[in-house]
Design a protein around this motif. Structure first.
Motif, PDB file in Angstrom:
ATOM      1  N   GLU A   1      -6.506  -1.594 -10.423  1.00  0.00           N
ATOM      2  CA  GLU A   1      -6.755  -0.990 -10.158  1.00  0.00           C
ATOM      3  C   GLU A   1      -6.088  -0.282  -9.514  1.00  0.00           C
ATOM      4  OE1 GLU A   1      -8.928   1.796 -10.755  1.00  0.00           O
ATOM      5  OE2 GLU A   1     -10.266   0.170  -8.630  1.00  0.00           O
ATOM      6  N   ARG A   2      -6.188   1.118  -9.614  1.00  0.00           N
ATOM      7  CA  ARG A   2      -5.914   2.431  -8.277  1.00  0.00           C
ATOM      8  C   ARG A   2      -6.551   3.463  -8.590  1.00  0.00           C
ATOM      9  NH1 ARG A   2      -3.206   1.293  -3.099  1.00  0.00           N
ATOM     10  NH2 ARG A   2      -3.032   3.523  -2.054  1.00  0.00           N
ATOM     11  N   ASP A   3      -6.925   4.163  -8.580  1.00  0.00           N
ATOM     12  CA  ASP A   3      -7.692   5.274  -8.592  1.00  0.00           C
ATOM     13  C   ASP A   3      -7.323   5.957  -9.884  1.00  0.00           C
ATOM     14  OD1 ASP A   3      -5.910   6.129  -6.043  1.00  0.00           O
ATOM     15  OD2 ASP A   3      -4.714   6.353  -6.793  1.00  0.00           O
ATOM     16  N   GLY A   4      -8.122   4.704 -10.342  1.00  0.00           N
ATOM     17  CA  GLY A   4      -8.861   4.428 -11.909  1.00  0.00           C
ATOM     18  C   GLY A   4      -7.733   3.690 -13.028  1.00  0.00           C
TER      19      GLY A   4
ATOM     20  N   GLY B   1       0.949   3.421  -3.403  1.00  0.00           N
ATOM     21  CA  GLY B   1       0.041   4.684  -2.561  1.00  0.00           C
ATOM     22  C   GLY B   1       0.904   6.462  -3.007  1.00  0.00           C
TER      23      GLY B   1
ATOM     24  N   THR C   1      -0.060   6.544  -9.983  1.00  0.00           N
ATOM     25  CA  THR C   1      -0.827   6.536 -10.708  1.00  0.00           C
ATOM     26  C   THR C   1      -1.038   8.378 -11.509  1.00  0.00           C
ATOM     27  OG1 THR C   1      -1.884   7.419  -8.792  1.00  0.00           O
ATOM     28  CG2 THR C   1      -2.274   4.741  -9.296  1.00  0.00           C
ATOM     29  N   ALA C   2      -0.345   8.918 -10.526  1.00  0.00           N
ATOM     30  CA  ALA C   2      -0.275   9.819 -11.359  1.00  0.00           C
ATOM     31  C   ALA C   2      -0.013  10.086 -12.495  1.00  0.00           C
ATOM     32  CB  ALA C   2       0.383  10.804 -10.415  1.00  0.00           C
TER      33      ALA C   2
ATOM     34  N   ASP D   1       0.937  -1.166  -0.166  1.00  0.00           N
ATOM     35  CA  ASP D   1      -0.104   0.286  -0.314  1.00  0.00           C
ATOM     36  C   ASP D   1       0.301   1.454   0.280  1.00  0.00           C
ATOM     37  OD1 ASP D   1      -2.860   0.902   0.162  1.00  0.00           O
ATOM     38  OD2 ASP D   1      -1.942   1.515   1.408  1.00  0.00           O
TER      39      ASP D   1
END
Length: 249
Positions: A134-137, A96, A100-101, A92
């Motif tokens: 997936e993460r943050d879409g 995190g 994902t940016a 995580d």
């Protein structure tokens, strides 16, 4: 080809590349901008050892052209442990940090295991169950780089296929004991080519590069391909990547 072949190197900061890959007077701040236009992908290695701030990920996204893709090496704190399913908190923290940016510039995540880590079906299934799709879409694609011969078994291949993760094809002439696994367990292929030689200006001979190009074309029949010249004669890896890109058109 049904898939896109992306070719690159590990990282973009390496002093011996100045004057060989990078123009001698290029500002260090411009190295990623230059590398991302000469190549089509880069594997970010620093994430294996530490985390980066969200601003760094946004900066890397903005400095690279459309269509460019980064692979990301997962934190060693996730994979270098006796019981893999205990990695939840570390995973995580790794996922995190802001990667994902990158959005559609985020390619596969390489989960690399030490050579001492042996295959245990229950241990690895516990690990695979934790990998989010997936993460943050943003879609997450996962690849496993294993370095112990015990992974050369159908049970491992079936497990990887069950969870849709790729098995990294790792080729290193200096480490013949590492398994070279070429199995279609996901909708993409991840290759790490670690046998470049300094005496060859392009890292490999022309026939060797022709053979790698042929293999990439075969892999592309399965889906997207991410191929990286890593380690070996590191100073030659950008030239090897560019030579392979030229061959693939």
């Amino acid at each position: 080809m049904s898939g896109v072949v992306r070719v690159g190197i590990g990282g973009w900061t390496y002093e011996p590349w100045r004057g060989v890959f990078y123009p001698e007077k290029l500002s260090q701040k411009k190295e990623l901008e230059f590398a991302s236009r000469a190549l089509t992908s880069i594997e970010i290695n620093g994430t294996y050892y530490s985390t980066f701030k969200p601003d760094s990920w946004m900066k890397w996204r903005d400095e690279t052209p459309d269509g460019f893709v980064f692979a990301v090496k997962a934190s060693r704190y996730c994979t270098n442990r006796k019981v893999l399913s205990d990695m939840g908190e570390s995973m995580d923290r790794f996922l995190g940090q802001g990667l994902t940016a990158l959005g559609d510039k985020l390619g596969p995540i390489n989960w690399q295991f030490m050579g001492t880590k042996k295959f245990d079906a229950d241990d690895f299934e516990g690990f695979l169950k934790l990998l989010p799709p997936e993460r943050d879409g943003v879609r997450l694609r996962h690849a496993l780089e294993v370095r112990n011969p015990t992974f050369q078994t159908q049970a491992f291949y079936d497990l990887a296929a069950k969870y849709g993760v790729a098995i990294v094809y790792a080729e290193d002439d200096e480490a013949p004991e590492w398994p070279r696994i070429d199995e279609a367990t996901a909708d993409f292929t991840y290759a790490r080519l670690m046998s470049s030689r300094e005496e060859e200006p392009t890292g490999m001979t022309a026939p060797e590069l022709d053979a790698v190009a042929g293999r990439c074309r075969d892999w592309a029949k399965r889906g997207d391909v991410f191929a990286y010249f890593i380690a070996g004669a590191k100073v030659r890896n950008p030239a090897a990547a560019r030579a392979l890109i030229a061959r693939l058109g």
